[in-house]
Motif scaffolding. Sequence first.
Motif, mmCIF file in Angstrom:
data_model
loop_
_atom_site.group_PDB
_atom_site.id
_atom_site.type_symbol
_atom_site.label_atom_id
_atom_site.label_comp_id
_atom_site.label_asym_id
_atom_site.label_seq_id
_atom_site.Cartn_x
_atom_site.Cartn_y
_atom_site.Cartn_z
ATOM 1 N N HIS A 1 0.821 -1.215 0.000
ATOM 2 C CA HIS A 1 0.000 0.000 0.000
ATOM 3 C C HIS A 1 0.857 1.268 0.000
ATOM 4 O O HIS A 1 0.319 2.364 -0.148
ATOM 5 N N GLY A 2 2.156 1.123 0.260
ATOM 6 C CA GLY A 2 3.017 2.287 0.372
ATOM 7 C C GLY A 2 3.167 2.791 1.794
ATOM 8 O O GLY A 2 3.722 3.872 2.014
ATOM 9 N N VAL A 3 2.692 2.032 2.788
ATOM 10 C CA VAL A 3 2.836 2.402 4.197
ATOM 11 C C VAL A 3 4.243 2.013 4.648
ATOM 12 O O VAL A 3 4.660 0.860 4.469
ATOM 13 N N ALA A 4 4.963 2.954 5.227
ATOM 14 C CA ALA A 4 6.366 2.740 5.571
ATOM 15 C C ALA A 4 6.549 2.218 6.984
ATOM 16 O O ALA A 4 5.819 2.600 7.912
ATOM 17 N N ASP A 5 7.526 1.338 7.132
ATOM 18 C CA ASP A 5 8.012 0.875 8.443
ATOM 19 C C ASP A 5 6.966 0.139 9.258
ATOM 20 O O ASP A 5 7.146 -0.044 10.467
ATOM 21 N N ILE A 6 5.885 -0.284 8.649
ATOM 22 C CA ILE A 6 4.858 -1.000 9.396
ATOM 23 C C ILE A 6 5.373 -2.407 9.689
ATOM 24 O O ILE A 6 5.969 -3.049 8.822
ATOM 25 N N ALA A 7 5.211 -2.856 10.921
ATOM 26 C CA ALA A 7 5.760 -4.130 11.397
ATOM 27 C C ALA A 7 7.284 -4.106 11.386
ATOM 28 O O ALA A 7 7.937 -5.125 11.140
ATOM 29 N N GLY A 8 7.858 -2.917 11.666
ATOM 30 C CA GLY A 8 9.301 -2.815 11.868
ATOM 31 C C GLY A 8 9.616 -3.172 13.310
ATOM 32 O O GLY A 8 9.060 -4.114 13.860
ATOM 33 N N ASN A 9 10.493 -2.392 13.956
ATOM 34 C CA ASN A 9 10.780 -2.716 15.365
ATOM 35 C C ASN A 9 10.082 -1.757 16.332
ATOM 36 O O ASN A 9 10.387 -1.731 17.520
ATOM 37 N N VAL A 10 9.135 -0.956 15.823
ATOM 38 C CA VAL A 10 8.300 -0.105 16.679
ATOM 39 C C VAL A 10 6.846 -0.536 16.487
ATOM 40 O O VAL A 10 6.298 -0.398 15.397
ATOM 41 N N TRP A 11 6.269 -1.078 17.548
ATOM 42 C CA TRP A 11 4.856 -1.463 17.522
ATOM 43 C C TRP A 11 4.004 -0.199 17.562
ATOM 44 O O TRP A 11 4.488 0.879 17.910
ATOM 45 N N GLU A 12 2.702 -0.330 17.260
ATOM 46 C CA GLU A 12 1.844 0.846 17.154
ATOM 47 C C GLU A 12 0.552 0.653 17.933
ATOM 48 O O GLU A 12 -0.126 -0.378 17.812
ATOM 49 N N TRP A 13 0.213 1.668 18.716
ATOM 50 C CA TRP A 13 -1.020 1.640 19.505
ATOM 51 C C TRP A 13 -2.247 1.634 18.586
ATOM 52 O O TRP A 13 -2.255 2.283 17.540
ATOM 53 N N THR A 14 -3.287 0.919 19.027
ATOM 54 C CA THR A 14 -4.592 0.984 18.371
ATOM 55 C C THR A 14 -5.648 1.315 19.425
ATOM 56 O O THR A 14 -5.357 1.350 20.617
ATOM 57 N N THR A 15 -6.882 1.517 18.974
ATOM 58 C CA THR A 15 -7.977 1.820 19.906
ATOM 59 C C THR A 15 -8.717 0.558 20.344
ATOM 60 O O THR A 15 -9.714 0.649 21.054
ATOM 61 N N THR A 16 -8.237 -0.606 19.943
ATOM 62 C CA THR A 16 -8.943 -1.854 20.233
ATOM 63 C C THR A 16 -8.619 -2.361 21.624
ATOM 64 O O THR A 16 -7.440 -2.542 21.976
ATOM 65 N N CYS A 17 -9.663 -2.589 22.409
ATOM 66 C CA CYS A 17 -9.507 -3.108 23.761
ATOM 67 C C CYS A 17 -9.339 -4.628 23.736
ATOM 68 O O CYS A 17 -9.567 -5.284 22.719
ATOM 69 N N VAL A 18 -8.958 -5.169 24.863
ATOM 70 C CA VAL A 18 -8.834 -6.614 25.011
ATOM 71 C C VAL A 18 -10.220 -7.188 25.286
ATOM 72 O O VAL A 18 -10.953 -6.679 26.131
ATOM 73 N N ALA A 19 -10.574 -8.248 24.562
ATOM 74 C CA ALA A 19 -11.912 -8.821 24.715
ATOM 75 C C ALA A 19 -11.833 -10.346 24.822
ATOM 76 O O ALA A 19 -10.938 -10.977 24.252
ATOM 77 N N ASN A 20 -12.771 -10.921 25.560
ATOM 78 C CA ASN A 20 -12.946 -12.371 25.635
ATOM 79 C C ASN A 20 -14.207 -12.734 24.874
ATOM 80 O O ASN A 20 -15.254 -12.120 25.078
ATOM 81 N N SER A 21 -14.111 -13.727 23.996
ATOM 82 C CA SER A 21 -15.249 -14.110 23.165
ATOM 83 C C SER A 21 -15.393 -15.623 23.114
ATOM 84 O O SER A 21 -14.445 -16.375 23.380
ATOM 85 N N ILE A 22 -16.586 -16.050 22.749
ATOM 86 C CA ILE A 22 -16.907 -17.470 22.624
ATOM 87 C C ILE A 22 -17.187 -17.793 21.157
ATOM 88 O O ILE A 22 -17.959 -17.101 20.496
ATOM 89 N N VAL A 23 -16.527 -18.843 20.657
ATOM 90 C CA VAL A 23 -16.771 -19.339 19.310
ATOM 91 C C VAL A 23 -17.695 -20.550 19.424
ATOM 92 O O VAL A 23 -17.396 -21.511 20.137
ATOM 93 N N THR A 24 -18.828 -20.504 18.722
ATOM 94 C CA THR A 24 -19.814 -21.595 18.843
ATOM 95 C C THR A 24 -19.555 -22.730 17.867
ATOM 96 O O THR A 24 -19.977 -23.860 18.104
ATOM 97 N N GLY A 25 -18.876 -22.446 16.769
ATOM 98 C CA GLY A 25 -18.551 -23.501 15.830
ATOM 99 C C GLY A 25 -19.631 -23.792 14.812
ATOM 100 O O GLY A 25 -19.479 -24.682 13.984
ATOM 101 N N ASP A 26 -20.744 -23.083 14.844
ATOM 102 C CA ASP A 26 -21.832 -23.345 13.906
ATOM 103 C C ASP A 26 -21.896 -22.298 12.797
ATOM 104 O O ASP A 26 -22.895 -22.164 12.101
ATOM 105 N N GLY A 27 -20.825 -21.539 12.648
ATOM 106 C CA GLY A 27 -20.785 -20.511 11.625
ATOM 107 C C GLY A 27 -21.288 -19.164 12.083
ATOM 108 O O GLY A 27 -21.191 -18.188 11.344
ATOM 109 N N ALA A 28 -21.827 -19.108 13.289
ATOM 110 C CA ALA A 28 -22.328 -17.839 13.826
ATOM 111 C C ALA A 28 -21.154 -16.957 14.251
ATOM 112 O O ALA A 28 -20.080 -17.465 14.596
ATOM 113 N N PRO A 29 -21.315 -15.632 14.214
ATOM 114 C CA PRO A 29 -20.246 -14.740 14.670
ATOM 115 C C PRO A 29 -19.917 -15.008 16.133
ATOM 116 O O PRO A 29 -20.793 -15.384 16.916
#
Length: 274
Positions: free
Chosen positions: A196-224
């Motif tokens: 895409h032309g984005v520089a240094d992404i996945a270099g040796n400096v990680w990057e903050w996001t707005t995504t919180c830590v979440a616990n989820s359940i996978v049902t296995g029947d194709g449902a989200p």
Amino acid sequence: MSSQRLAGAALAVVATAAALTVWSATRPAITELPETVVIEPGPYTYRPAGTYRYYGKLVDAPLQTEVADQPLEIMTFQVSRAEYAACVADGACEASRVSQGGSPTSADLPQTEVNWYDATAYAAWFSRQTRQHWRLPDDREWQRAAAERFFEEKIVAEDEDDPAQRWLAAYERNVATRGTTTPEPQPRGTFGTNSHGVADIAGNVWEWTTTCVANSIVTGDGAPPVKQQEYCGAHIAEGKHRAIIIDLVRNPKVGGCAAGLPADYVGFRLVRAR
């Protein structure tokens, strides 16, 4: 001069002063904007962040294929020390232990030693200064921008009975992915650009996001997956692998990584909202 003329002149001065005040309040303080990359709408793959369980067993999140209907505009480079220093000088950001001293190119290095609150404070300040809306990307946007540089984790068999072995396998996998890392932050462009032309992404400096830590359940029947619990005292930092870092932490190498292998350094880049 007659009283009418004096009154008219006074009104003109007041009107001019008011106009100048309005103009100065609406004129952006920063007009030289950072280089950005616009990623056009289209399909992309996304593996959600967080902890996923399938009948009580820890599993990797299901891979999702998404279709973006809006473009994504993201900074080509991570926010530099010089850019962050301007926010510090304006009194809107906390000073970092990383200074601009040293070599002439140090101001061009990515800003590290910043926690999640520092990064969001900079985004708010930069938005005010440019009269535009800039913010941290969420994890989904970061993966979309990273493209082929997002590390796709290998799925561990769901019938693995020993959770400790699965954790060790993931740890070893992340160590292998990091490879031989450059020990110190490098000038922008050192790690090249992705498709895409984005520089240094996945270099040796990680990057903050707005995504919180979440616990989820996978049902296995194709449902989200069903989100059971979300904790926003730690956020996802993306790089050569995912890192969950406590929001107050500025240096993940000395502690504060909530789970897994810590990041080398943590910095950030912003998305321009449309």
